[in-house]
Enzyme design. Structure first.
Site, PDB file in Angstrom:
ATOM      1  N   TYR A 143       0.797  -1.118  -0.032  1.00  0.00           N
ATOM      2  CA  TYR A 143       0.007   0.018  -0.066  1.00  0.00           C
ATOM      3  C   TYR A 143       0.912   1.166  -0.006  1.00  0.00           C
ATOM      4  O   TYR A 143       1.774   1.355   0.743  1.00  0.00           O
ATOM      5  CB  TYR A 143      -0.851   0.001   1.354  1.00  0.00           C
ATOM      6  N   ASP A 238       9.210   3.017  -0.456  1.00  0.00           N
ATOM      7  CA  ASP A 238       8.043   3.466   0.739  1.00  0.00           C
ATOM      8  C   ASP A 238       8.624   3.097   1.968  1.00  0.00           C
ATOM      9  O   ASP A 238       8.106   1.906   2.569  1.00  0.00           O
ATOM     10  CB  ASP A 238       6.590   2.863   0.099  1.00  0.00           C
ATOM     11  N   LYS A 271       4.467   9.055   9.042  1.00  0.00           N
ATOM     12  CA  LYS A 271       4.258   8.271  10.274  1.00  0.00           C
ATOM     13  C   LYS A 271       5.100   8.746  11.237  1.00  0.00           C
ATOM     14  O   LYS A 271       5.131   9.784  11.764  1.00  0.00           O
ATOM     15  CB  LYS A 271       4.343   6.744  10.279  1.00  0.00           C
TER      16      LYS A 271
HETATM   17  C1  LIG Z   1       0.663   4.591   6.102  1.00  0.00           C
HETATM   18  C2  LIG Z   1       1.205   4.387   4.883  1.00  0.00           C
HETATM   19  C3  LIG Z   1       0.763   5.027   3.612  1.00  0.00           C
HETATM   20  C4  LIG Z   1      -0.047   6.268   3.616  1.00  0.00           C
HETATM   21  O1  LIG Z   1       0.281   7.307   4.751  1.00  0.00           O
HETATM   22  P1  LIG Z   1      -1.190   8.084   5.136  1.00  0.00           P
HETATM   23  O2  LIG Z   1      -0.150   9.309   6.202  1.00  0.00           O
HETATM   24  O3  LIG Z   1      -2.144   7.389   5.728  1.00  0.00           O
HETATM   25  O4  LIG Z   1      -1.756   8.867   3.871  1.00  0.00           O
HETATM   26  C5  LIG Z   1       1.773   4.809   2.513  1.00  0.00           C
HETATM   27  N1  LIG Z   1       2.441   4.178   2.622  1.00  0.00           N
HETATM   28  C6  LIG Z   1       2.868   3.099   3.392  1.00  0.00           C
HETATM   29  C7  LIG Z   1       3.622   1.965   3.420  1.00  0.00           C
HETATM   30  C8  LIG Z   1       1.834   3.328   4.568  1.00  0.00           C
HETATM   31  O5  LIG Z   1       2.276   2.173   5.734  1.00  0.00           O
END
Ligand SMILES: *Cc1c(COP(=O)(O)O)cnc(C)c1O
Length: 432
Positions: A143, A238, A271
C-alpha cells in the site's frame, strides 16, 4: 452501564461515512464496536467507557515514543506559542530535513508534505518527471496511500496492466501501473525484459507492513536494485511505515547491511517523522529532487507543508529515538513479545508464525511465514477475529484486521509485554 463507544459510534455513523475517517477504524473486518479513544498516555489508551488498553497500534506507527512523551509535548507546546501556520519558510523545516538526511544518507534533499499518501503520490510524479517515462511497477499487497495510480487491484499478475481497486478511478489512470507478485524474482525479470525501457520506477514497501509483516528477500531486493540501475528506472522505497521504525536508518539500512552499496533512489516517509502530527516527506539525490518546482518542471505544493507545530513534534521525536540504547531496548522488547507469542501458540497448539524488526512486528495464523500476498491471504480470518476480540476484551489492542502490522513503543515495559503474553495464552487456549 451504557456503552459510550456504541453511543458515539451510532452518532458518528449518522454524519461520517461508516462513522470513521479512515476505513479500517470501523472494525468491519472483525465485527463489533470500535473503541472511541478518550485519552492516551505512554503505552496505554482509555476508551469512552474508561476501559484501559495496552496499545500495539500507536496511531498505526507514528507513536514510537508512546503517547504524551514529555519532551515531545513540551516541544509542541513551545511551537504553538509562536503560531500554527505561516505559509512562509521556517528554520524548523530546515532542521527537520537536516536531521532526516543525517539518519538516511541515501538522500541529499527532502521535501516535506502532510500525509504519506501525498508523499507517495508526489514521489511517483517526480519519478515519472525525472525519467520522462510513464510505466511503474508496484507489488501485490503493498500500500502506498490512496493516490489513483497506486490503487490498483492486487493479483492482476504480469500479463495485465492494472484494474483499479476503487470505484472512481478510471482504467486509463492505472493503465501504466504494472502489479507484480512480491518476492517473485522471475516475474520481475520478465517485466523488465518486456517493459524495462519504459519504466519510470519500481515502488516497494521493503518490509511490507500493509500485508502484516512480509520481508522482501535479500535476493529479490538485490534484483530490484540491479534491474532499475540497468534499465534506468528509479527504485522508490516506501518507508512511510518502516522509516525510523524498523531501525534508526529505516529498512534501507537493514538492506544496506546485507547488500554492499545498496540504496534506493527515492525514499517516501511519514508516520514516525511526524510523531503523531500530519507530516510526511519524500527525498532523493540532488539531481532528482531539483526536478521539483520551483527549480524544475515537476509541480508539487502544499498550504500546510512543513507546518511549524508538526515539524516541532517530528523533530523532537527524531531526537529522542537517537538516545543511546534506544534501539537495543525497543528491539529487545519487541523480540520478547514475538517470542512469547510464538511460545504460547506452540503450547496451545495454534498455527502461528511471527516476525519483527526493530519496533515493528507481525504475526499470522499460519504454520510458517508467508512471502507474498497470496500466502498472507491464507491466514485464518475466523481465528484471527476470535483472537482479536479475546485480546480486546482483556485490554490488549492490536490492529482490527488480519493484514496489519503491530507496533511497540518505548513506553511499553517488560511488564506490559509479560501481561500481553499471559492474556494471549488465555485467549489462544480457547481458540476454535
Ligand atoms: C500509512 C502508509 C501510507 C499512507 O500514509 P497516510 O499518511 O495514511 O496517507 C503509505 N505507504 C505506507 C507504506 C504506509 O504504511
Amino acid at each position: 452501564m451504557t456503552d459510550l463507544n456504541q453511543t458515539y459510534f451510532d452518532r458518528a455513523r449518522r454524519v461520517i461515512p461508516g462513522g470513521v475517517n479512515s476505513p479500517v477504524r470501523a472494525f468491519r473486518a472483525v465485527g463489533g464496536t470500535p473503541r472511541f479513544v478518550r485519552r492516551a498516555q505512554g503505552a496505554y489508551f482509555w476508551d469512552e467507557n474508561d476501559q484501559k488498553f495496552i496499545d500495539y497500534i500507536g496511531s498505526w506507527g507514528p507513536m514510537i515514543l508512546g503517547h504524551g512523551n514529555p519532551v515531545v509535548v513540551h516541544a509542541v507546546q513551545e511551537a504553538l506559542k509562536d503560531g500554527f501556520s505561516f505559509g512562509a519558510p521556517t528554520l524548523r523545516e530546515v532542521e527537520l530535513v537536516e536531521e532526516i538526511l543525517k539518519l538516511m544518507p541515501s538522500m541529499e534533499m527532502v521535501r516535506l508534505v502532510s500525509s504519506g499518501t501525498e508523499a507517495g503520490m508526489s514521489a511517483l510524479r517526480l519519478a515519472r518527471g525525472a525519467t520522462g517515462r510513464n510505466k511503474i511497477i508496484k507489488f501485490e499487497g503493498c500500500y502506498h496511500g490512496h493516490a489513483d495510480a497506486l490503487l490498483v487491484k492486487a493479483g492482476s499478475g504480469l500479463a495485465t496492466f492494472g484494474n483499479p481497486t476503487s470505484a472512481g478511478v478510471p482504467a486509463e489512470v492505472v493503465q501504466h501501473t504494472l502489479v507484480l507478485e512480491y518476492n517473485n524474482v522471475a516475474q520481475l525479470e520478465e517485466a523488465f525484459a518486456l517493459h524495462g525501457k519504459e519504466l519510470a520506477c519500481v515502488m516497494i514497501e521493503p518490509i511490507a507492513g500493509n500485508m502484516n509483516f512480509v520481508r522482501a528477500s535479500v535476493e529479490f531486493m538485490k534484483r530490484c536494485r540491479e534491474l532499475c540501475t540497468q534499465y534506468g528506472a528509479l527504485l522508490v522505497f516506501d518507508e512511510v511505515m518502516t522509516g525510523f521504525r524498523v531501525a534508526l536508518g529505516g529498512a534501507q539500512s537493514v538492506y544496506a547491511a546485507q547488500i554492499p552499496g545498496f540504496k534506493p533512489d527515492i525514499t517516501v516517509m511519514g508516520k514516525v517523522i511526524g510523531g503523531g502530527m500530519p507530516l510526511a516527506a519524500f527525498g532523493g539525490s540532488r539531481a532528482i529532487m531539483e526536478q521539483l518546482a520551483p527549480l524544475g518542471p515537476v509541480y508539487q505544493a502544499g498550504t500546510l507543508s512543513g507546518n511549524p507545530v508538526a515539524t516541532a513534534c517530528g523533530l523532537a521525536t527524531l531526537k529522542e529515538i537517537q538516545r543511546p540504547g534506544f534501539w537495543d531496548s525497543i528491539s529487545q522488547r519487541t523480540r520478547s513479545l514475538v517470542d512469547g507469542l510464538m511460545h504460547v501458540a506452540k503450547e496451545t497448539g495454534v498455527d502461528f508464525a511471527a516476525d519483527c524488526q526493530g519496533a515493528m512486528f507481525g504475526f499470522f495464523l499460519l504454520p510458517e511465514l508467508p512471502s507474498n500476498y497470496g500466502q498472507v491471504m491464507k491466514s485464518d480470518g475466523q481465528k484471527f477475529n476470535q483472537l482479536f476480540h479475546g485480546l480486546l476484551d482483556k485490554g490488549v489492542y492490536i490492529a482490527p484486521a488480519l493484514y496489519e502490522a503491530g507496533f511497540v513503543s518505548a513506553a511499553h515495559t517488560n511488564e506490559d509485554i509479560d501481561q500481553t503474553i499471559a492474556i494471549a495464552r488465555e485467549v489462544m487456549s480457547k481458540l476454535n
